[in-house]
Write a protein that holds these residues in place. Structure first.
Motif, mmCIF file in Angstrom:
data_model
loop_
_atom_site.group_PDB
_atom_site.id
_atom_site.type_symbol
_atom_site.label_atom_id
_atom_site.label_comp_id
_atom_site.label_asym_id
_atom_site.label_seq_id
_atom_site.Cartn_x
_atom_site.Cartn_y
_atom_site.Cartn_z
ATOM 1 N N SER A 55 0.824 -1.210 0.000
ATOM 2 C CA SER A 55 0.000 0.000 0.000
ATOM 3 C C SER A 55 0.857 1.259 0.000
ATOM 4 O O SER A 55 2.060 1.226 0.284
ATOM 5 N N ARG A 81 -3.903 3.795 -0.957
ATOM 6 C CA ARG A 81 -4.159 2.961 -2.129
ATOM 7 C C ARG A 81 -3.507 1.608 -1.899
ATOM 8 O O ARG A 81 -2.337 1.539 -1.546
ATOM 9 N N ARG A 82 -4.260 0.577 -2.101
ATOM 10 C CA ARG A 82 -3.698 -0.768 -2.018
ATOM 11 C C ARG A 82 -2.913 -1.048 -3.299
ATOM 12 O O ARG A 82 -3.256 -0.540 -4.367
ATOM 13 N N GLY A 123 -4.353 0.522 -6.585
ATOM 14 C CA GLY A 123 -5.808 0.448 -6.612
ATOM 15 C C GLY A 123 -6.424 1.830 -6.482
ATOM 16 O O GLY A 123 -5.723 2.849 -6.500
ATOM 17 N N LYS A 124 -7.741 1.867 -6.320
ATOM 18 C CA LYS A 124 -8.414 3.158 -6.208
ATOM 19 C C LYS A 124 -8.131 3.792 -4.843
ATOM 20 O O LYS A 124 -7.844 3.105 -3.851
ATOM 21 N N GLN A 125 -8.206 5.102 -4.818
ATOM 22 C CA GLN A 125 -7.949 5.873 -3.601
ATOM 23 C C GLN A 125 -9.052 5.601 -2.578
ATOM 24 O O GLN A 125 -10.237 5.652 -2.910
ATOM 25 N N GLU A 126 -8.664 5.323 -1.338
ATOM 26 C CA GLU A 126 -9.611 5.119 -0.240
ATOM 27 C C GLU A 126 -9.273 6.116 0.856
ATOM 28 O O GLU A 126 -8.143 6.593 0.950
ATOM 29 N N TYR A 127 -10.257 6.412 1.700
ATOM 30 C CA TYR A 127 -10.065 7.419 2.746
ATOM 31 C C TYR A 127 -10.569 6.905 4.091
ATOM 32 O O TYR A 127 -11.508 6.117 4.155
ATOM 33 N N LYS A 156 0.122 -2.937 -9.143
ATOM 34 C CA LYS A 156 -0.679 -1.805 -9.613
ATOM 35 C C LYS A 156 -1.406 -1.148 -8.454
ATOM 36 O O LYS A 156 -1.919 -1.826 -7.563
#
Length: 127
Positions: free
Chosen positions: A41, A68-69, A76-80, A74
């Motif tokens: 990450s 982001r994982r 991944g999508k941005q998480e919050y 690659k």
């Protein structure tokens, strides 16, 4: 000449007397950032430390994390994520103790740094 020397000495004494814990406490409020990247990450942390509540001897702290994982190399999508903490000022150790997660926050004004455990955050803005 003696009078000037006395006034100069008193001025220096008054200036050094003003330094100390109050300088540290005036440094504390503000915004601090950290970036970390590992195999799985990538994260961007922001800690915002509010003003001291003198009645409770506490600081409000907000931690916001964007991450982001990393899967198969690659991003991944941005998480919050966001958390609100109440940090109790410990006069003896000159640190903030966060009971919710047993974290200790220490401040180093000379290098513009906050340590949350072993993680280093840089100060980017005042309170």
């Amino acid at each position: 000449m003696k009078t000037k020397l006395i006034y100069l000495s008193l001025g220096i004494l008054a200036f050094t007397a003003c330094k100390g814990p109050n300088d540290l406490q005036s440094f504390i409020p503000g915004t601090y950032v950290n970036h970390a990247k590992g195999e799985y990450s990538e994260a961007f942390d922001t800690l915002t430390v509010g003003e001291l509540n003198p009645v409770k001897s506490s600081y409000p702290v907000v931690r916001k994390t964007g991450f982001r994982r990393i899967e198969n190399g690659k991003l991944g999508k941005q998480e919050y994520a966001s958390e609100k903490w109440l940090g109790i000022w410990d006069e003896e150790s000159e640190s903030i103790q966060v009971a919710k997660n047993s974290k200790i926050i220490r401040f180093y004004p000379d290098s513009n740094v906050l340590l949350l455990g072993t993680r280093e955050y840089r100060k980017i803005g005042g309170g």
